[in-house]
Design an enzyme around this catalytic site. Structure first.
Site, short mmCIF file in Angstrom:
data_model
loop_
_atom_site.label_atom_id
_atom_site.label_comp_id
_atom_site.label_asym_id
_atom_site.label_seq_id
_atom_site.Cartn_x
_atom_site.Cartn_y
_atom_site.Cartn_z
N ASP A 82 0.85 -1.19 0.00
CA ASP A 82 0.00 0.00 0.00
C ASP A 82 0.89 1.25 0.00
O ASP A 82 1.79 1.38 0.84
CB ASP A 82 -0.87 -0.04 1.26
CG ASP A 82 -2.01 0.97 1.23
OD1 ASP A 82 -2.35 1.47 0.14
OD2 ASP A 82 -2.57 1.26 2.31
N HIS A 83 0.67 2.16 -0.93
CA HIS A 83 1.45 3.41 -1.02
C HIS A 83 2.96 3.18 -1.06
O HIS A 83 3.70 3.80 -0.29
CB HIS A 83 1.11 4.36 0.14
CG HIS A 83 -0.28 4.93 0.05
ND1 HIS A 83 -0.60 5.96 -0.81
CD2 HIS A 83 -1.43 4.59 0.67
CE1 HIS A 83 -1.90 6.23 -0.67
NE2 HIS A 83 -2.43 5.41 0.20
N GLU A 134 -1.42 6.14 -8.54
CA GLU A 134 -2.25 7.18 -7.90
C GLU A 134 -2.06 8.55 -8.54
O GLU A 134 -0.96 8.94 -8.91
CB GLU A 134 -1.93 7.28 -6.40
CG GLU A 134 -2.77 8.38 -5.73
CD GLU A 134 -2.63 8.46 -4.22
OE1 GLU A 134 -2.52 7.42 -3.57
OE2 GLU A 134 -2.66 9.59 -3.70
N GLY A 209 -9.35 5.86 1.70
CA GLY A 209 -10.06 6.66 2.70
C GLY A 209 -11.54 6.39 2.71
O GLY A 209 -12.36 7.29 2.79
N GLY A 210 -11.92 5.11 2.61
CA GLY A 210 -13.34 4.74 2.59
C GLY A 210 -13.98 4.71 3.97
O GLY A 210 -15.19 4.60 4.09
N ASN A 232 -9.06 0.52 6.54
CA ASN A 232 -8.10 0.27 7.61
C ASN A 232 -8.59 0.85 8.94
O ASN A 232 -8.69 0.14 9.93
CB ASN A 232 -6.73 0.87 7.25
CG ASN A 232 -5.67 0.55 8.29
OD1 ASN A 232 -5.74 -0.48 8.96
ND2 ASN A 232 -4.70 1.43 8.45
ZN LIG Z 1 -4.35 5.22 0.76
#
Ligand SMILES: [Zn+2]
Length: 284
Positions: A82-83, A134, A209-210, A232
């Site tokens: 992730d990222h 992204e 960011g859900g 998360n």
């Molecule tokens: Zn993220």
């Protein structure tokens, strides 16, 4: 079953209009809770691992835990960085057994983001590994920016389409008004941006960011072309609140399993509710 790349399920998600959850793995209990919930609902899923979580768990343990889950439960599981911040960290994860990586070059100028992402896609695809890119800046909880300023951070549809065409990513994270962490108020999700980009590219759009986004907004985002949603914070809150409550209730408690077990069960419930909301149940 071995770990799979996101291409094992994202094309189907896009076609059938559901989203696959990326649930971040922060320790063994997170990993177990996520896999148990997904197996129960027969859903594919993605283990998201941030560079921070990687440092915390160690590369070897992270891969071993994900592989054990794939073997035990049989549903399609992708292990996804992730990222990722560099070519090197992406390659290090791929060599260790990750089946998917995100390269976050969103803080670079567009040309540089395209150039760096393209390099990673080329190397990753040669090894059967999927890549998420992204575009735009997805804010965090600390960000204190006004609505006018916010527009400057959003992904521009023309740039997103060009980014996809030149890099060939398998999923594209766009800044569309969500933020990492938990919302205080209601988020202003730009469904028009999602729709415009999704109508021009074949791969799903990723919603970071859900956490805390109302359910109806999530459903609408999926209808517009979102096919992967990252979760998360809600698991972190469920885990920590459960532990805090149990320790406050019984100050003599010392057996870690007596609070980690219930914390894990609380996360199972969170993940199950997300899978049902995203519609990925029975899509394994
Ligand atoms: Zn993220």
């Amino acid at each position: 079953m071995a770990l799979v790349s996101m291409n094992a399920f994202l094309p189907k998600a896009r076609e059938k209009k559901f989203a696959v959850g990326q649930f971040n793995m922060n320790n063994l209990e997170f990993a177990q809770a996520i896999a148990e919930a997904a197996a129960e609902l027969n859903s594919p899923f993605i283990y998201g691992v941030s560079e921070g979580a990687l440092k915390y768990m160690g590369l070897e343990f992270t891969v071993a835990i994900a592989e054990a889950a794939a073997k035990k439960y049989g549903v399609p599981i992708a292990l996804h960085l992730d990222h990722g911040s560099s070519f090197d960290i992406c390659m290090k994860c791929i060599r260790a057994g990750f089946s998917s990586v995100m390269f976050d070059g969103s803080h670079y100028p567009l040309e540089e983001n395209i150039r760096l992402t393209k390099e990673i896609v080329k190397a990753a695809h040669a090894m059967g590994v999927s890549v998420e890119g992204e575009l735009g800046t997805i804010g965090g909880v600390e960000d204190d920016i006004s609505v006018d300023d916010e527009d400057a951070f959003l992904a521009k549809p023309e740039e997103a389409i060009r980014f996809y065409e030149e890099t060939g990513v398998d999923a594209l994270a766009l800044a569309v008004g969500t933020a990492h962490g938990m919302y205080k108020g209601e988020p202003n999700i730009r469904f028009d941006i999602i729709e415009k980009v999704a109508s021009q590219i074949p791969v799903p759009i990723v919603l970071h960011g859900g956490s805390g986004v109302p359910d109806d907004m999530i459903r609408r985002a999926i209808r517009c072309g979102v096919g992967k949603i990252n979760v998360n914070t809600e698991n972190q809150i469920a885990c920590t609140n459960t532990i805090r409550e149990l320790l406050e209730k019984d100050r003599k408690l010392y057996d870690a399993r007596k609070y980690l077990g219930p914390a894990r069960q609380a996360m199972v419930e969170v993940v199950k509710s997300k899978i049902l909301l995203f519609g990925s149940n029975n899509q394994a």
